[in-house]
Enzyme design. Structure first.
Site, PDB file in Angstrom:
ATOM      1  N   ARG A   9       0.839  -1.191   0.000  1.00  0.00           N
ATOM      2  CA  ARG A   9       0.000   0.000   0.000  1.00  0.00           C
ATOM      3  C   ARG A   9       0.880   1.250   0.000  1.00  0.00           C
ATOM      4  NH1 ARG A   9      -3.489  -2.614  -1.631  1.00  0.00           N
ATOM      5  NH2 ARG A   9      -5.586  -2.993  -0.813  1.00  0.00           N
ATOM      6  N   GLU A  63      -3.231   8.313  -5.362  1.00  0.00           N
ATOM      7  CA  GLU A  63      -3.419   7.653  -6.661  1.00  0.00           C
ATOM      8  C   GLU A  63      -4.582   8.275  -7.424  1.00  0.00           C
ATOM      9  OE1 GLU A  63      -1.657   3.314  -5.192  1.00  0.00           O
ATOM     10  OE2 GLU A  63      -3.814   3.549  -5.478  1.00  0.00           O
ATOM     11  N   HIS A  77      -0.599   0.908 -10.152  1.00  0.00           N
ATOM     12  CA  HIS A  77      -1.447   0.106  -9.268  1.00  0.00           C
ATOM     13  C   HIS A  77      -2.247  -0.924 -10.063  1.00  0.00           C
ATOM     14  CE1 HIS A  77      -3.769   0.126  -5.188  1.00  0.00           C
ATOM     15  NE2 HIS A  77      -3.689  -1.089  -5.702  1.00  0.00           N
TER      16      HIS A  77
END
Length: 312
Positions: free
Chosen positions: A235, A263, A285
């Site tokens: 994370r 993000e 991601h």
């Protein structure tokens, strides 16, 4: 029955519309801004969401009509679970669907950074190799995984799969338990400081919580060996990104990141410093989103909906 997917673009191409249209009136939005969430969920019985936030204020407005929230991921932090329970809204996620893909992505990053692929790919494509007059180039040192110590931060299901793959390449596996509760007999547990000081490759597979937020920062990143590799597929927020990029400007540290504290990442993110381009391998991601894993995830979402509808 109204069914809405608030951020369908997060799954790329999928067959949810084809399947869910059989259950009711299905509508899919590519993405949803916070200001649009409530309006798009009004009158809806089933809401699908990957990262769109459904907080207490929104759930309170939707109580009575909204019955099921399907999270198209494992993490459930985008939904106020206590409020959902209070308002009799069921929340379902899909766990374990991406273990294989995230582990493979981790190995991909480790192999690329060990082989300095970013440098040598550019060396060939830029024309420098064609002009060199020599059949080879060894300007950047290539490293084997075999015989190296690989430190894993967070030895959950993904961490254990990475350990299995890395061991097949001949790595010595050690780990640091972020919870302090993991006691795995197959691998040696060591302190975070020792792991950073002694590991040639370090990979992060931990959740973001009070114990892991800013876990790696200027006070301990400096322990890393010259030439070592840090991979974060856990994370964003576990590594202080500013501190790491500052360290890398003065040391030959290499890093592979698939997750970021914000993000999408900011346009002026420190990882995008041109001086660090050949030290960083960055992906948006998407380690979880390999096609096989995506299929498992979608089938899991459909299973959750069918169970709610009491369909076999």
């Amino acid at each position: 029955m109204q069914i809405v997917f608030l951020d369908g673009l997060s799954l790329g191409k999928n067959n949810l519309k084809e399947v869910l249209s059989n259950f009711g009136d299905y509508k899919e939005y590519p993405n949803t801004k916070p200001s649009e969430t409530l309006k798009r969920c009004k009158g809806v019985e089933i809401v699908l969401s990957n990262k769109v936030v459904l907080d207490r204020s929104i759930l309170k407005e939707l109580q009575g009509t909204l019955k099921l929230i399907c999270i198209t991921a494992t993490g459930m932090n985008n939904v106020d679970l206590e409020s959902a329970k209070e308002f009799n809204i069921e929340v379902k996620n899909v766990a374990g669907y991406s273990t294989k893909s995230v582990a493979q992505h981790t190995l991909m990053m480790a192999l690329n950074l060990s082989a300095k692929t970013l440098y040598y790919d550019d060396f060939c494509k830029s024309g420098a190799y064609a002009k060199s007059g020599l059949f080879t180039d060894l300007s950047e040192p290539l490293g084997l995984i075999d015989g190296k110590r690989w430190g894993i931060i967070g030895l959950g299901s993904i961490g254990k799969e990475v350990a299995r793959l890395a061991r097949a390449f001949g790595a010595e596996i050690v780990y640091y338990s972020t919870s302090g509760k993991n006691d795995n007999k197959d691998y040696k547990s060591i302190s975070l400081e020792e792991l950073l000081k002694t590991s040639a490759i370090i990979s992060i597979h931990a959740p973001l919580n009070e114990k892991t937020k800013n876990l790696l920062n200027a006070s301990n990143l400096c322990f890393m060996q010259e030439g070592s590799i840090l991979i974060n597929v856990g994370r964003g927020g576990i590594v202080n990104e500013e501190d790491l990029s500052t360290l890398m400007l003065n040391h030959k540290i290499y890093a592979g990141f698939d997750v970021f504290s914000k993000e999408p990442m900011d346009i002026n993110h420190p990882f995008l410093n041109p001086k660090l381009a050949k030290q960083f391998l960055l992906t948006p991601h998407n380690a979880w989103g390999y096609e096989d894993s995506k299929e498992i995830l979608i089938n899991g979402v459909l299973k959750n909906i069918k169970e709610y509808l009491k369909l076999s």
